[in-house]
Design a protein around this motif. Structure first.
Motif, PDB file in Angstrom:
ATOM      1  N   ILE A  46     -11.207  49.055  61.933  1.00 18.55           N
ATOM      2  CA  ILE A  46     -11.459  50.705  61.271  1.00 18.55           C
ATOM      3  C   ILE A  46     -10.568  51.942  62.127  1.00 18.55           C
ATOM      4  CG2 ILE A  46     -13.784  52.393  61.271  1.00 18.55           C
ATOM      5  CD1 ILE A  46     -15.665  49.746  61.084  1.00 18.55           C
ATOM      6  N   ALA A  47      -9.878  52.405  61.604  1.00 17.78           N
ATOM      7  CA  ALA A  47      -9.269  53.573  62.267  1.00 17.78           C
ATOM      8  C   ALA A  47      -9.660  54.629  62.069  1.00 17.78           C
ATOM      9  CB  ALA A  47      -7.694  53.234  61.625  1.00 17.78           C
ATOM     10  N   VAL A  48     -10.198  55.682  62.962  1.00 20.33           N
ATOM     11  CA  VAL A  48     -10.549  56.375  62.491  1.00 20.33           C
ATOM     12  C   VAL A  48      -9.686  57.585  62.617  1.00 20.33           C
ATOM     13  CG1 VAL A  48     -13.095  58.133  62.705  1.00 20.33           C
ATOM     14  CG2 VAL A  48     -13.372  55.739  63.306  1.00 20.33           C
ATOM     15  N   PRO A  49      -9.707  58.716  62.496  1.00 18.46           N
ATOM     16  CA  PRO A  49      -8.368  59.783  62.553  1.00 18.46           C
ATOM     17  C   PRO A  49      -9.193  60.907  62.775  1.00 18.46           C
ATOM     18  CG  PRO A  49      -8.894  60.228  60.358  1.00 18.46           C
ATOM     19  CD  PRO A  49      -9.984  58.537  60.620  1.00 18.46           C
ATOM     20  N   VAL A  50     -10.260  60.285  64.445  1.00 21.69           N
ATOM     21  CA  VAL A  50     -10.226  61.620  65.359  1.00 21.69           C
ATOM     22  C   VAL A  50      -9.882  61.875  66.796  1.00 21.69           C
ATOM     23  CG1 VAL A  50     -12.585  62.366  66.205  1.00 21.69           C
ATOM     24  CG2 VAL A  50     -12.609  61.416  63.884  1.00 21.69           C
ATOM     25  N   GLY A  51      -8.910  62.134  66.888  1.00 18.85           N
ATOM     26  CA  GLY A  51      -8.527  61.904  68.804  1.00 18.85           C
ATOM     27  C   GLY A  51      -8.712  63.284  69.341  1.00 18.85           C
ATOM     28  N   HIS A  90     -15.748  38.980  68.650  1.00 16.93           N
ATOM     29  CA  HIS A  90     -15.373  39.965  69.848  1.00 16.93           C
ATOM     30  C   HIS A  90     -14.994  41.539  69.408  1.00 16.93           C
ATOM     31  CE1 HIS A  90     -13.606  42.117  73.316  1.00 16.93           C
ATOM     32  NE2 HIS A  90     -11.773  42.358  72.785  1.00 16.93           N
ATOM     33  N   LEU A  91     -15.613  42.711  69.935  1.00 17.43           N
ATOM     34  CA  LEU A  91     -15.192  43.946  69.758  1.00 17.43           C
ATOM     35  C   LEU A  91     -14.332  44.887  70.044  1.00 17.43           C
ATOM     36  CD1 LEU A  91     -16.505  46.226  66.951  1.00 17.43           C
ATOM     37  CD2 LEU A  91     -18.335  46.969  68.851  1.00 17.43           C
ATOM     38  N   GLU A  92     -13.479  45.692  70.257  1.00 20.40           N
ATOM     39  CA  GLU A  92     -12.992  46.054  70.647  1.00 20.40           C
ATOM     40  C   GLU A  92     -12.840  47.891  70.327  1.00 20.40           C
ATOM     41  OE1 GLU A  92      -8.569  44.969  70.777  1.00 20.40           O
ATOM     42  OE2 GLU A  92      -9.008  43.570  71.879  1.00 20.40           O
ATOM     43  N   VAL A  93     -13.002  48.504  70.667  1.00 14.64           N
ATOM     44  CA  VAL A  93     -13.493  50.375  70.661  1.00 14.64           C
ATOM     45  C   VAL A  93     -12.122  50.913  71.753  1.00 14.64           C
ATOM     46  CG1 VAL A  93     -14.885  52.496  70.372  1.00 14.64           C
ATOM     47  CG2 VAL A  93     -16.073  49.845  70.243  1.00 14.64           C
ATOM     48  N   VAL A 100      -9.595  56.313  66.941  1.00 17.53           N
ATOM     49  CA  VAL A 100     -10.044  55.772  67.243  1.00 17.53           C
ATOM     50  C   VAL A 100     -10.001  54.621  66.409  1.00 17.53           C
ATOM     51  CG1 VAL A 100     -12.615  55.005  68.732  1.00 17.53           C
ATOM     52  CG2 VAL A 100     -11.741  57.719  68.765  1.00 17.53           C
ATOM     53  N   SER A 101      -9.644  53.456  67.426  1.00 19.26           N
ATOM     54  CA  SER A 101      -9.407  52.139  66.653  1.00 19.26           C
ATOM     55  C   SER A 101     -10.494  51.199  67.115  1.00 19.26           C
ATOM     56  CB  SER A 101      -8.336  51.190  67.144  1.00 19.26           C
ATOM     57  OG  SER A 101      -8.331  49.967  66.502  1.00 19.26           O
ATOM     58  N   ILE A 102     -11.295  50.570  66.262  1.00 25.48           N
ATOM     59  CA  ILE A 102     -12.650  49.619  65.922  1.00 25.48           C
ATOM     60  C   ILE A 102     -11.909  48.325  65.801  1.00 25.48           C
ATOM     61  CG2 ILE A 102     -14.879  49.387  66.243  1.00 25.48           C
ATOM     62  CD1 ILE A 102     -15.253  52.329  65.205  1.00 25.48           C
ATOM     63  N   THR A 195     -16.623  59.695  59.828  1.00 23.86           N
ATOM     64  CA  THR A 195     -15.163  60.642  59.540  1.00 23.86           C
ATOM     65  C   THR A 195     -14.198  59.594  59.177  1.00 23.86           C
ATOM     66  OG1 THR A 195     -14.716  62.442  61.293  1.00 23.86           O
ATOM     67  CG2 THR A 195     -12.816  62.132  59.999  1.00 23.86           C
ATOM     68  N   THR A 196     -13.901  59.573  57.010  1.00 24.14           N
ATOM     69  CA  THR A 196     -13.201  59.586  56.380  1.00 24.14           C
ATOM     70  C   THR A 196     -12.572  58.023  57.307  1.00 24.14           C
ATOM     71  OG1 THR A 196     -13.613  60.077  54.502  1.00 24.14           O
ATOM     72  CG2 THR A 196     -12.175  58.366  54.366  1.00 24.14           C
ATOM     73  N   PRO A 197     -12.460  56.759  57.103  1.00 27.66           N
ATOM     74  CA  PRO A 197     -11.519  55.722  58.025  1.00 27.66           C
ATOM     75  C   PRO A 197     -10.637  55.636  57.185  1.00 27.66           C
ATOM     76  CG  PRO A 197     -13.954  54.773  57.956  1.00 27.66           C
ATOM     77  CD  PRO A 197     -13.373  55.615  56.930  1.00 27.66           C
TER      78      PRO A 197
END
Length: 417
Positions: A46-51, A90-93, A100-102, A195-197
């Motif tokens: 899930i790539a969320v465009p919030v940075g 395995h989960l990486e945030v 943000v990459s989930i 936010t739309t990912p």
């Protein structure tokens, strides 16, 4: 049995058939599918465009998304951790400057159940204040450690010099900034979770996995990304930071450079590689092997969402920094006037072809490359154009690129000693 004392014969790299992603829309959510696997395993991202560009306060995205695992209205943080362990997943945030990459790594048979859990974490997180305070203390210690290490601090300080203290990419987080962030700031920002990912999935992907994504994410009310403001870089050309008890210096040179849409980008990549991009580069041969000034030196083209920059970085003995900087400038000048000979030229071209092909050696690495294209607004023609450039580039082209883009008067210099 092959004779191990004789190197295998080199063969030309044929034009590869690169993975072709499948693009689709599930409602208003774009999904990229790389179906390249043989084992029943998937990577879902899930790539969320919030940075940094969207944060009202620096670092809020870090807290917001790192706290996803700290509990929902139905599960505690321990129960969330146990669920991922139970399924062997395995989960990486990972918060970055641009988003943000989930990432979820799991076997196919557990994918639907874990998607349900991910959606619960996105929509029902409760953000316990005690966990926020703990995470804040961890973040304070991380920042202190970054500032204490010359090489980590130099990377951050160099970006500040490139873009300016008030630019999202240039802002240098310090302990005071971290301490100012409050729990109420976090709660006011929590709507950014939805936010739309952009969704990505790679591995052995079937209609069952696509259906699970549609069922789980189709019921979430995502909202469009908030428009980010415009920021102009404010560059500092030269800086020396002196530290007590430091025996090793960090040096950085570079500048803001062309992005991946520019027609010169592939030639510039090859030029950078020859100068300092791999172990056989000119900088390594001179600064490390001949002069013995460092264990390693590297030059890189770094592409962010809204800017790109070029940097040369190395850790040098404190008393040798001036000599090292002079030798770096000498190698940049030599690249402009002395094109590579046939053996040197062949070596860098073959190395880059091999490295490029290795970038697609697994479903997960293929996804990473394809994601980079998508986020830059490029098609797979970018890759084929790069391969064509490797086949048609001339040695003298590299000198022209160095003359055009590595202008000494334009370079930013940083020393942390």
């Amino acid at each position: 049995m092959p004779d191990r004392s004789v190197a295998p014969e080199a063969t030309a790299v044929a034009r590869p058939h690169l993975p072709q992603p499948r693009e689709m829309m599930l409602g208003n959510i774009p999904v990229t599918v790389v179906n390249q696997g043989l084992q029943p395993l998937v990577l879902f991202e899930i790539a969320v465009p919030v940075g940094r560009w969207e944060e009202p306060s620096p670092g809020l995205a870090f807290y917001l998304f790192k706290m996803l695992t700290e509990g929902t209205s139905r599960k505690s943080s321990e129960e969330i951790a146990e669920a991922f362990d139970f399924f062997g997943s395995h989960l990486e945030v990972t918060p970055t400057l641009d988003g943000v990459s989930i990432k979820l790594y799991t076997l196919n048979k557990f994918f639907p159940a874990l998607l349900e859990l991910l959606v619960e974490m996105l929509t029902e997180s409760v953000f316990p204040e005690s966990e926020f305070n703990t995470l804040k203390q961890i973040r304070i210690e991380q920042v202190r450690q970054q500032h204490a290490k010359n090489n980590a601090f130099a990377n951050l300080k160099f970006r500040e010099m490139l873009f300016g203290k008030n630019h999202p990419y240039g802002l240098l987080m310090d302990v005071e900034m971290v301490e100012k962030i409050t729990y109420q700031d976090l709660l006011r920002f929590k709507s950014a979770l939805l936010t739309t990912p952009q969704l990505y999935i790679s591995g052995l992907v079937t209609d069952e996995e696509i259906g699970a994504i549609d069922r789980c994410f189709g019921k979430v009310a995502f909202h469009t990304r908030q428009a980010s403001g415009k920021h102009r870089p404010e560059t500092t050309k030269q800086l020396e930071v002196t530290r007590e008890d430091s025996t090793q210096a960090s040096i950085r040179l570079g500048k803001i450079i062309i992005d991946r849409t520019h027609p010169d980008i592939h030639l510039l990549k090859i030029t950078n590689e020859l100068l300092g991009g791999f172990f056989g580069s000119r900088l390594m041969k001179n600064i490390r092997e001949k002069k013995g000034l460092t264990y390693g030196i590297h030059s890189s083209l770094i592409h962010l969402q809204n800017a790109s920059y070029w940097t040369i970085s190395s850790e040098i003995l404190r008393e040798k920094t001036e000599v090292a900087q002079q030798e770096i400038l000498k190698e940049i000048g030599r690249l402009k006037s002395e094109p590579p000979g046939s053996e040197e030229f062949k070596m860098v071209i073959n190395y880059m072809k091999g490295k490029f092909l290795n970038s697609f050696d697994s479903p997960f690495s293929s996804l990473e490359m394809i994601k980079g294209l998508k986020q830059a607004g490029l098609s797979d023609e970018y890759f084929y154009s790069f391969l064509d450039t490797l086949d048609t580039v001339r040695p003298e082209d590299l000198g022209e690129m160095a003359t055009r883009y590595f202008v000494e008067d334009d370079l930013i210099h940083l020393k942390v000693v």
